[in-house]
Design a protein around this motif. Sequence first.
Motif, PDB file in Angstrom:
ATOM      1  N   SER A 243     -39.577  -0.693  -4.853  1.00 31.79           N
ATOM      2  CA  SER A 243     -40.899  -1.302  -5.015  1.00 31.79           C
ATOM      3  C   SER A 243     -41.058  -1.921  -6.397  1.00 31.79           C
ATOM      4  CB  SER A 243     -41.998  -0.256  -4.791  1.00 31.79           C
ATOM      5  OG  SER A 243     -41.912   0.321  -3.511  1.00 31.79           O
ATOM      6  N   PHE A 244     -40.525  -1.240  -7.406  1.00 34.69           N
ATOM      7  CA  PHE A 244     -40.589  -1.779  -8.762  1.00 34.69           C
ATOM      8  C   PHE A 244     -39.828  -3.094  -8.857  1.00 34.69           C
ATOM      9  CE2 PHE A 244     -38.681  -2.266 -12.979  1.00 34.69           C
ATOM     10  CZ  PHE A 244     -39.825  -2.330 -13.763  1.00 34.69           C
ATOM     11  N   GLY A 245     -38.686  -3.177  -8.176  1.00 31.71           N
ATOM     12  CA  GLY A 245     -37.923  -4.422  -8.190  1.00 31.71           C
ATOM     13  C   GLY A 245     -38.716  -5.581  -7.617  1.00 31.71           C
ATOM     14  N   VAL A 246     -39.434  -5.326  -6.514  1.00 32.35           N
ATOM     15  CA  VAL A 246     -40.292  -6.359  -5.929  1.00 32.35           C
ATOM     16  C   VAL A 246     -41.383  -6.747  -6.921  1.00 32.35           C
ATOM     17  CG1 VAL A 246     -41.895  -6.920  -4.055  1.00 32.35           C
ATOM     18  CG2 VAL A 246     -39.833  -5.566  -3.578  1.00 32.35           C
ATOM     19  N   LEU A 247     -41.961  -5.753  -7.602  1.00 28.62           N
ATOM     20  CA  LEU A 247     -43.007  -6.008  -8.588  1.00 28.62           C
ATOM     21  C   LEU A 247     -42.508  -6.905  -9.716  1.00 28.62           C
ATOM     22  CD1 LEU A 247     -45.901  -5.297  -9.637  1.00 28.62           C
ATOM     23  CD2 LEU A 247     -44.819  -3.410 -10.886  1.00 28.62           C
ATOM     24  N   VAL A 248     -41.302  -6.660 -10.197  1.00 30.52           N
ATOM     25  CA  VAL A 248     -40.735  -7.489 -11.262  1.00 30.52           C
ATOM     26  C   VAL A 248     -40.605  -8.942 -10.797  1.00 30.52           C
ATOM     27  CG1 VAL A 248     -38.667  -7.916 -12.658  1.00 30.52           C
ATOM     28  CG2 VAL A 248     -39.546  -5.590 -12.416  1.00 30.52           C
ATOM     29  N   LEU A 249     -40.167  -9.131  -9.564  1.00 31.42           N
ATOM     30  CA  LEU A 249     -40.064 -10.498  -9.034  1.00 31.42           C
ATOM     31  C   LEU A 249     -41.431 -11.163  -8.956  1.00 31.42           C
ATOM     32  CD1 LEU A 249     -37.445 -10.002  -6.160  1.00 31.42           C
ATOM     33  CD2 LEU A 249     -37.061 -11.003  -8.424  1.00 31.42           C
ATOM     34  N   GLU A 250     -42.458 -10.397  -8.609  1.00 34.71           N
ATOM     35  CA  GLU A 250     -43.819 -10.937  -8.589  1.00 34.71           C
ATOM     36  C   GLU A 250     -44.252 -11.389  -9.983  1.00 34.71           C
ATOM     37  OE1 GLU A 250     -46.377  -8.838  -5.083  1.00 34.71           O
ATOM     38  OE2 GLU A 250     -46.066  -7.660  -6.890  1.00 34.71           O
ATOM     39  N   ILE A 251     -43.985 -10.556 -10.965  1.00 30.70           N
ATOM     40  CA  ILE A 251     -44.394 -10.852 -12.341  1.00 30.70           C
ATOM     41  C   ILE A 251     -43.700 -12.111 -12.855  1.00 30.70           C
ATOM     42  CG2 ILE A 251     -44.297  -9.994 -14.715  1.00 30.70           C
ATOM     43  CD1 ILE A 251     -44.663  -7.158 -13.532  1.00 30.70           C
TER      44      ILE A 251
END
Length: 394
Positions: A243-251
Motif C-alpha cells: 500500500s505504501f508503494g502505491v501511495l508513493v506513486l500517487e505522491i
Amino acid sequence: MGRRFCCFGAPRSREKKNGHRTKSDSGVGAVVGLLQAPKNVRLFSYNELKSATRNFHPTNRIGRGGFGVVYKGTLRDETQVAIKSLSAESKQGTNEFLTEIDMVSNIRHPNLVQLMGCCVEGTNRILVYEYLENNSLENALLGPKNKRIALDWPKRAAICVGTAHGLAFLHEEAEPHIVHRDIKASNVLLDKDLAPKIGDFGLAKLFPNNVTHISTRVAGTMGYLAPEYALLGQLTKKADIYSFGVLVLEIISGRSGSKSVWELDMHTLLEWAWKLRDEDRLLDIVDRELVGYSEEEVLRFIKVALFCTQGTSNQRPSMKQVVEMLSDEIGLDVGSLIQPGVVKDRDQIPGNPSGSSRGVWRQKGDRLANAASPITSTRNMNSSTMSMVEVEPR
C-alpha cells in the motif's frame, strides 16, 4: 482495574450478571471497561464536543471516512482538535472502536496522529485527535483544485520519507507490532509544516513477534490491496508495504491509485507504472505540475515504489529497508522484479456491464482471471466510487 480486550475479536473475559454472561461488545459497558485502564486517554462529555463543533455544524466538517465524519472543534481552553464521530451505520463495531483507542493511546511518534481522548455516551462513539492544519494528503494532492496545496518535489519527498518512518515505527518498534491495513492518501494527514502523520487505526491489527501471518477477513481500499492479502486473506506487514508503494506513486504522479488512468486503456496507476518500467519510461509518471526536480532522486523513489509493490510478497523490503532506500543514493535494479496482479473494480474493466460491484483479478497483459473472486465493495463516503472492500478468505 478495567477488563483487558483483545484486538482480534471479543474481549478475553466477560462479566456475569444475575448468573448470565453479558454481551461484551454490545455498547457502552464494553467501552467504559476498556477506558478504566489507559491513563493517557481523556474522557470528553458529549455536550463538550457538541459545543466545540457548534452542534456538529456542517461548516466544521473537515473529512469523511469509511466509519464516520470528522469535524474541526475548539475546546474550552481554545485547543483545536479533530473530532471523529462514528456513524450509526458504521461497519466499525465496538471491537474496532476499542482497537483504535487501545492502540493509538499507547503509541507516540512524530509521524503518527495523536489520540487525545474519546467520548462514549449512549449510542455516541467519538474519537478526539490532534488537529492538523492541512487536512489529508488526499485533499492536498488529489482533491478539488480549490483545496489543493502546491507541493514541490522536496515537500513530496519529505512526505514519502516521513510516512515511511511512521510505518516503520508501527512495524518494528511499537510493542506489539502493528499492521495498519489501510495506508492511503486520505489516512496521511499534514500538519502546518506539511509534515505527514498516519491516522485512522480502525482496521489495524496487532502483530506479535512470533506470528508470521494472520488469516483474516480482508478489509482495505481498492487500489491499495496487496494481491496475496486480497485473494488469500493472509495478512503480513508486506500488505502495508504494498500500500505504501502505491501511495508513493500517487505522491509522485499526482494521480489516484484507486481509480483507472482513463486515457491509458483503463490501467490503474500501479499497472501504468509497471508498464512504464517495461518500456524504460518511468519518468513519464511524474506529475506535470512538478518542475525543477532531481530526475535521479525522483527515479529512485519510483523504483522504491516498484520494490514495495512487486508480486512476490517476501521479496518486498521491510519498512526499515524502505527508509534506507529512500534516504540513501543507492543503485536499484528493477528489471528483474516480479510485476503484481491487480485487484480492481469490475466496472473499471472495458466491456464489463456497468453497475457491478464485484471485483476481478487482473494480471499483466490485461489477462483476466479469477473473475468470480468473492470481493464485495462498500461505498467510500469520500466519493461516488466503490473503494472500501472486504474479501472472504479462502
